[in-house]
Structure formats: structure tokens, C-alpha cells
Design an enzyme around this catalytic site. Structure first.
Site, PDB file in Angstrom:
ATOM      1  N   GLU A   1      18.665  25.493   8.276  1.00 20.62           N
ATOM      2  CA  GLU A   1      19.364  25.012   9.471  1.00 20.62           C
ATOM      3  C   GLU A   1      19.618  26.148  10.465  1.00 20.62           C
ATOM      4  O   GLU A   1      20.044  27.240  10.081  1.00 20.62           O
ATOM      5  CB  GLU A   1      20.688  24.375   9.054  1.00 20.62           C
ATOM      6  CG  GLU A   1      21.503  23.822  10.213  1.00 20.62           C
ATOM      7  CD  GLU A   1      22.836  23.227   9.784  1.00 20.62           C
ATOM      8  OE1 GLU A   1      23.432  22.487  10.593  1.00 20.62           O
ATOM      9  OE2 GLU A   1      23.277  23.496   8.648  1.00 20.62           O
TER      10      GLU A   1
ATOM     11  N   LYS B   1      21.162  16.338  14.370  1.00 15.85           N
ATOM     12  CA  LYS B   1      22.133  16.212  13.283  1.00 15.85           C
ATOM     13  C   LYS B   1      23.087  15.057  13.569  1.00 15.85           C
ATOM     14  O   LYS B   1      23.647  14.943  14.660  1.00 15.85           O
ATOM     15  CB  LYS B   1      22.901  17.521  13.122  1.00 15.85           C
ATOM     16  CG  LYS B   1      23.738  17.628  11.844  1.00 15.85           C
ATOM     17  CD  LYS B   1      24.256  19.050  11.678  1.00 15.85           C
ATOM     18  CE  LYS B   1      25.016  19.254  10.388  1.00 15.85           C
ATOM     19  NZ  LYS B   1      25.455  20.662  10.218  1.00 15.85           N
TER      20      LYS B   1
ATOM     21  N   CYS C   1      21.740  19.310   6.746  1.00 15.07           N
ATOM     22  CA  CYS C   1      22.948  19.802   6.071  1.00 15.07           C
ATOM     23  C   CYS C   1      23.970  18.697   5.800  1.00 15.07           C
ATOM     24  O   CYS C   1      23.816  17.943   4.854  1.00 15.07           O
ATOM     25  CB  CYS C   1      23.571  20.960   6.856  1.00 15.07           C
ATOM     26  SG  CYS C   1      24.580  22.047   5.783  1.00 15.07           S
TER      27      CYS C   1
ATOM     28  N   SER D   1      24.499  26.121   4.009  1.00  6.03           N
ATOM     29  CA  SER D   1      25.642  25.695   3.197  1.00  6.03           C
ATOM     30  C   SER D   1      26.296  26.908   2.553  1.00  6.03           C
ATOM     31  O   SER D   1      25.685  27.573   1.711  1.00  6.03           O
ATOM     32  CB  SER D   1      25.166  24.721   2.113  1.00  6.03           C
ATOM     33  OG  SER D   1      26.220  24.365   1.240  1.00  6.03           O
TER      34      SER D   1
ATOM     35  N   GLY E   1      40.860  53.305  -0.086  1.00  3.19           N
ATOM     36  CA  GLY E   1      41.950  54.026  -0.722  1.00  3.19           C
ATOM     37  C   GLY E   1      41.951  53.690  -2.205  1.00  3.19           C
ATOM     38  O   GLY E   1      42.184  52.543  -2.591  1.00  3.19           O
ATOM     39  N   LEU E   2      41.669  54.672  -3.053  1.00  4.20           N
ATOM     40  CA  LEU E   2      41.545  54.454  -4.498  1.00  4.20           C
ATOM     41  C   LEU E   2      42.836  54.906  -5.183  1.00  4.20           C
ATOM     42  O   LEU E   2      43.160  56.100  -5.196  1.00  4.20           O
ATOM     43  CB  LEU E   2      40.352  55.236  -5.044  1.00  4.20           C
ATOM     44  CG  LEU E   2      39.939  54.951  -6.489  1.00  4.20           C
ATOM     45  CD1 LEU E   2      39.455  53.513  -6.646  1.00  4.20           C
ATOM     46  CD2 LEU E   2      38.847  55.921  -6.918  1.00  4.20           C
ATOM     47  N   SER E   3      43.564  53.954  -5.738  1.00  2.85           N
ATOM     48  CA  SER E   3      44.892  54.253  -6.293  1.00  2.85           C
ATOM     49  C   SER E   3      44.886  54.505  -7.789  1.00  2.85           C
ATOM     50  O   SER E   3      45.857  55.035  -8.342  1.00  2.85           O
ATOM     51  CB  SER E   3      45.842  53.088  -6.000  1.00  2.85           C
ATOM     52  OG  SER E   3      45.436  51.936  -6.739  1.00  2.85           O
TER      53      SER E   3
ATOM     54  N   ASP F   1      42.775  46.621  -8.391  1.00  2.00           N
ATOM     55  CA  ASP F   1      42.248  46.053  -7.154  1.00  2.00           C
ATOM     56  C   ASP F   1      41.335  47.025  -6.420  1.00  2.00           C
ATOM     57  O   ASP F   1      40.213  46.675  -6.014  1.00  2.00           O
ATOM     58  CB  ASP F   1      43.397  45.628  -6.232  1.00  2.00           C
ATOM     59  CG  ASP F   1      44.233  44.505  -6.818  1.00  2.00           C
ATOM     60  OD1 ASP F   1      43.686  43.719  -7.607  1.00  2.00           O
ATOM     61  OD2 ASP F   1      45.426  44.428  -6.494  1.00  2.00           O
ATOM     62  N   SER F   2      41.786  48.248  -6.233  1.00  2.00           N
ATOM     63  CA  SER F   2      40.955  49.230  -5.542  1.00  2.00           C
ATOM     64  C   SER F   2      39.767  49.645  -6.410  1.00  2.00           C
ATOM     65  O   SER F   2      38.694  49.976  -5.895  1.00  2.00           O
ATOM     66  CB  SER F   2      41.774  50.455  -5.126  1.00  2.00           C
ATOM     67  OG  SER F   2      42.313  51.125  -6.238  1.00  2.00           O
TER      68      SER F   2
ATOM     69  N   ASN G   1      57.785  50.781   1.708  1.00  2.00           N
ATOM     70  CA  ASN G   1      56.697  50.400   2.609  1.00  2.00           C
ATOM     71  C   ASN G   1      56.236  51.560   3.483  1.00  2.00           C
ATOM     72  O   ASN G   1      55.091  51.580   3.951  1.00  2.00           O
ATOM     73  CB  ASN G   1      57.132  49.226   3.488  1.00  2.00           C
ATOM     74  CG  ASN G   1      57.249  47.941   2.707  1.00  2.00           C
ATOM     75  OD1 ASN G   1      56.697  47.813   1.614  1.00  2.00           O
ATOM     76  ND2 ASN G   1      57.978  46.974   3.251  1.00  2.00           N
TER      77      ASN G   1
END
Length: 540
Positions: free
Chosen positions: A39, A108, A144, A168, A279-281, A285-286, A362
Site C-alpha cells: 500500500e 480504498k 489494507c 499494516s 545514559g547507562l546506569s 532498562d538502560s 529529581n
């Protein structure tokens, strides 16, 4: 009759490259009777409001005419899809071109207008699809969303087969949904479906390919590759007399990880970033973000930065160093203690005798965010945000701090799913990876309690429920749209549910300012889930 399905990577607005790719693959498969492309392959999908610009549609038509001209002396026909103007209206049009002429044009019919789709905004709907004659055969075509429309598919009853051209996007249960709708279309029309899809990353969307042919018995005749460009040629007669085939088994973790890789790779390359910075902690997650980034881009295009404070544990520093070593990436280090003291001293006259609270915590995240953005600004690398869906849902993240970044790989992954994907990657090497190694994330990262390390002995569970419980509650509230009372009825603690719901609603203002990231679920934050920031509904 031979039909070739071309599952390719296109870029919105890159008409020259898209058209050349179409012509190249057409020439390579010129032994077929019909070469089929996905598409809006000429313009790229999704073009969104670009379609409202007359010059965008005009250029698309110019390149469409180039394709018509370049294929006029060939025996093979070609099916392409492009924005099209008729009587002042713009349509999403599929064209079958034979020897320099458009022998079939179809607009479509069912324009999706939900979630990430808003095609009614820019296109006009065409008439309900009908069977048509092509090379002596009665066939049908669906564009589609038309394939998802049972009424549209039923209108093609009597066709020998259906051509379904698609763009898709991926989500973790999408393959099963496609199988369901294809089965529905086959049963409604009583004929096979040739389904082609594009593969690419486009901003927060990833298109996973997975094109297929489904036989008249509603079983898959052939399954094409996922997350890779692929072409396959099929003999229609063989498909028409096909015997039942086996079901395609999908590894969910593998597909999620491949979506992360493709989404990042295309976002970086198509937007001309030299690489990424993270940023590697020393946390999960990082760590997963870094591993996926190296898999997608290669170690030479990834910068890793460790920014310890007085609260960063020795173990986290060691884990970050080991991850960087495993990935073959230099780990830059900036100790932020002096910066913290500078901020604190300058704020002291204003803070006065106010007690220390989350503001001081923070501040560390914002110092790190500033440093990372400075490096991104200096070297041009894209900063990757590393917050997961659990944190973003609960507002357990800092605006202009750890939320800094231009793209995220895990913003649509709950924390427990982050661990699942990391375990999978430690044991498996995904195809297309630029890193041959396994066991990249140390076991200690899996074992230690999650912590932001913004104060002494801090743990995430000091503020949030255990992630196993939090994620289940959030999943019910977000993906399943269950109310507070419906979630409580599932057996969760009343106060916990109320607390999580309050966190979810109160942090909407943060999510509005978050970067985009790979769509993995049916309800990522953004276009799929739109809630007001100013909202008093919780009081009722």
C-alpha cells in the site's frame, strides 16, 4: 498465472528511492505475470497530512507516470499504490498497469479512523470493491483495511482469488489478528488471498512484513519473512488446488525485539543521525536499550555514558562497566557530585528551611538529562530515553531528566516484559544483529531490586507496588480499558488499585511531553490512547 509479492522497505516522501526500488524489483521478477507491491509504495506510508499538500500528491503522480512509462515495453504487469486525484478529491488508489496502460484502478473503500490511523482526514473513500476481469480471470482486490471489512470481502464472492495490498503496522498480537481477518475474508469471498505487507520503521510505527498466501481452505499456503525485505513468486494454479499447510509459530519475544531493532535502525538512518547516545546506569532498562541499540546499529554508532552520584552503588557502576565491555563500546564517565553540590548551594537561599524531598532527587535526573542532551547537541547523536511503560504510566519518571530523549525502544514495554525480553536476548541472537554475542547483560542486573538510586537505599517498591502487581493492574486499565471497580473485582487490593489509578491519571501531563517510541502493544501512550490532562473524573 504467476504472481510475485514484493515485501519492501519504503520511506515517506522519498519518491525517487521508492520508485527506483519498485522498478528494480519489478525487473528482477519480470518473469511473473503480475508483480505486486504494498500500500502507498510510491509515496510511502503513512503520509498523514502530507497528502493535504497538492505538491506532494503531484510529485507522487509524476513518479507513478514514470513507473508506467518504464514498464510499458515489458511483459509483466505491475500493481502499485499511490495517492490519486479525481474530480478534486484525493483517493488511496491501487493501479494495475499493463504495457503502459492502467487496466484497473481501485480506490480504498474502508478508510481507518482509529488508533494511529486517520485516513478519513486526508482521503475520500471509494466505492465498495467488486470483482473485475484481469487476464481472462475474475479476481478481486482489497486495500489494507478493506481486508478487515467482512462486507467488502463478501462483495468479492465469485472471484478466483483476491489481491490484498497492505501497510499494516506491528503490535505483539498482530499476526494472530491478521490470520483471523484473512480467514474471514477467504470464507466470505470463497477464494484464496494473496496478502502483501511492507516492512519498515516509521517514527513510532514498525511494519513487520509477514506477507502470506492463504488458500481457499483458510490455511496458510506460504508464509513470507518477518522484519526483512522478501519476495516470493506463486503459481496461482498451485494455490487454487492447495492442500492444508501447517500453522506459523510466532515467538513473541523475538518479534518484539526485532521490532525494536527495525524501529531504531530506520529512525536513525532515515533521519540522518550518526548514531545514538544512552545514559547507562547499570540497571535493566538502560541495559536492554544499549544491547538493542548495538544489535540494530553496531557498536561504533552507540555512545554510552555513566553518570554516578553519591547514591550510585558500587554494583551498578560495575554492572554498567561490564555491559559496555560486553558490547564493545567505550563507557564515558561523568561524576555528577560537584554539579549536585553546585545546584544545591545555589538553590539553598531559595529553598530556605524547607525539608528535602523529591525535588533533590529529581535534580540528579535533570543534571544527567542536561549532560546527555549537551553531548547529543555536540555530536549530533540521537539521545535514547530509557523509561519503561510501567514508570511512564505511573509517572515514576522526571520531566527534563530521565525523560530526555528523542526516541525510546521500551516505552511500550511494561517492566516485567523488559526483563522477559532481556532474558530472551541473553539466550538468543536475533537475525540481522550486528553483535554476535550472547549473555550480554550480567545476571546481577536481573537479580538486584530495581532502584532509581536517587537517595540512600532507595528501591522502586518504596513508591510503587511490586512490578508483577503494578503491571497487571496497568494492563487491565490501559490495554483492556477496565474501570477501577472491574480491576478490584479481579481480586486486587482496593487501596492499591485506587493508588495506581490515581498515579496513571495524574501523570498524563508528563506523557504529553515524552518522546516517541516503538509501538508494541495495542494501546501505547500517544495516538492509541488519548486522555485529557485536565480531568476531574476520578472525583466521581
Amino acid at each position: 498465472m504467476k504472481i510475485t509479492l514484493c515485501q519492501l522497505n519504503f520511506t515517506v516522501g522519498d519518491f525517487k528511492t521508492n520508485t527506483q526500488k519498485i522498478l528494480d524489483y519489478y525487473q528482477e521478477n519480470s518473469g511473473s505475470d503480475l508483480v505486486v507491491f504494498p500500500e502507498l509504495c510510491v509515496s510511502g506510508y503513512p503520509p498523514e497530512d502530507m497528502v493535504s499538500r497538492p505538491e506532494f500528491v503531484q510529485v507522487s503522480l509524476e513518479y507513478t507516470n514514470k513507473i508506467i512509462e518504464e514498464t510499458k515495453n515489458q511483459n509483466a504487469d505491475i500493481l502499485i499504490n499511490t495517492p490519486w486525484i479525481e474530480d478534486g478529491a484525493t483517493y488511496n488508489a491501487a493501479l494495475i498497469i499493463s504495457k503502459g496502460k492502467i487496466v484497473h484502478k481501485q480506490y480504498k473503500y474502508d478508510l481507518p479512523n482509529y488508533g494511529v490511523f486517520d485516513e478519513k482526514r486526508v482521503f475520500k473513500a471509494g466505492p465498495k470493491p467488486k470483482p473485475f476481469m484481469y487476464r481472462g480471470r475474475k479476481i478481486g482486490m482489497l486495500i489494507c483495511e478493506d481486508t478487515w471489512n467482512k462486507e467488502a470481502a463478501a462483495g468479492l464472492k465469485g472471484a478466483e482469488f483476491i489481491l490484498s495490498v497492505n501497510a499494516s503496522p506491528f503490535e505483539r498480537t498482530k499476526h494472530d489478528k491478521r490470520m483471523f481477518i484473512a480467514t474471514q475474508a477467504v470464507e466470505a469471498a470463497g477464494c484464496p488471498v494473496f496478502y502483501t505487507n511492507q516492512i519498515c520503521g516509521h517514527d513510532d510505527l514498525v511494519f513487520d512484513g509477514g506477507s502470506f498466501v492463504m488458500a481457499k481452505n483458510a490455511r496458510v499456503f506460504f508464509q513470507m519473512k518477518f522484519f526483512e525485505e522478501d519476495t516470493e513468486t506463486f503459481d496461482v494454479e498451485e494455490v487454487l488446488k492447495a492442500k492444508p499447510a501447517g500453522k506459523t509459530e510466532i515467538n513473541e519475544f523475538k518479534h518484539i525485539y526485532k521490532a525494536m531493532m527495525l524501529g531504531l535502525s530506520d529512525y536513525v538512518s532515515k533521519n540522518n543521525f550518526p548514531g545514538v547516545i544512552i545514559g547507562l546506569s547499570g540497571g535493566m532498562d538502560s541495559a536492554l536499550t544499549a544491547v538493542a541499540a548495538v544489535d540494530a546499529l553496531g557498536s561504533e554508532r552507540v555512545k554510552l555514558v555513566l553518570m554516578p552520584s553519591r547514591f550510585t552503588s558500587k554494583e551498578s557502576i560495575e554492572d554498567a562497566e561490564e555491559i559496555a565491555k560486553n558490547l564493545g563500546v567505550k563507557l564515558d564517565r561523568i561524576d555528577i557530585e560537584d554539579l549536585m553540590e553546585c545546584y544545591e548551594n545555589n538553590l539553598k537561599p531559595i529553598y530556605g528551611k524547607a525539608k528535602k524531598n523529591v525535588a533533590e532527587e529529581n535534580l540528579q535526573a535533570r543534571i544527567r538529562g542536561n549532560l546527555l542532551m549537551a553531548m547529543s547537541n555536540k555530536f549530533g547523536h540521537l539521545l535514547l530515553s530509557t523509561g519503561n511503560k510501567s514508570e511512564i504510566a505511573a509517572g515514576y519518571c522526571t520531566l527534563y531528566g530521565d525523560m530526555c530523549g528523542g526516541y525510546s525502544l521500551i516505552k511500550d514495554l511494561y517492566k516485567t516484559r523488559v526483563y522477559d525480553i532481556a532474558k530472551w536476548r541473553n539466550k538468543n541472537k536475533p537475525s540481522g544483529s550486528k553483535n554476535d554475542s550472547g549473555n550480554l547483560i550480567p545476571q546481577r542486573v536481573f537479580d538486584k531490586a530495581p532502584s532509581a538510586e536517587l537517595r540512600d537505599n532507595q528501591k522502586d517498591v518504596d513508591t510503587l507496588p511490586e512490578y508483577e502487581i503494578l503491571d497487571e493492574i496497568l494492563y487491565n486499565m490501559i490495554e483492556l480499558d477496565k474501570s477501577e471497580q472491574e480491576v478490584i473485582a479481579l481480586g486486587y487490593n482496593v487501596e492499591t488499585v485506587k493508588y495506581v489509578e490515581r498515579l496513571l491519571y495524574n501523570s498524563e501531563f508528563k506523557r504529553r511531553q515524552a518522546c516517541i517510541g516503538v509501538k508494541i502493544s495495542s494501546k501505547p501512550f500517544g495516538r492509541d490512547r488519548r486522555y485529557p490532562i485536565t480531568n476531574k473524573f476520578l472525583e466521581y
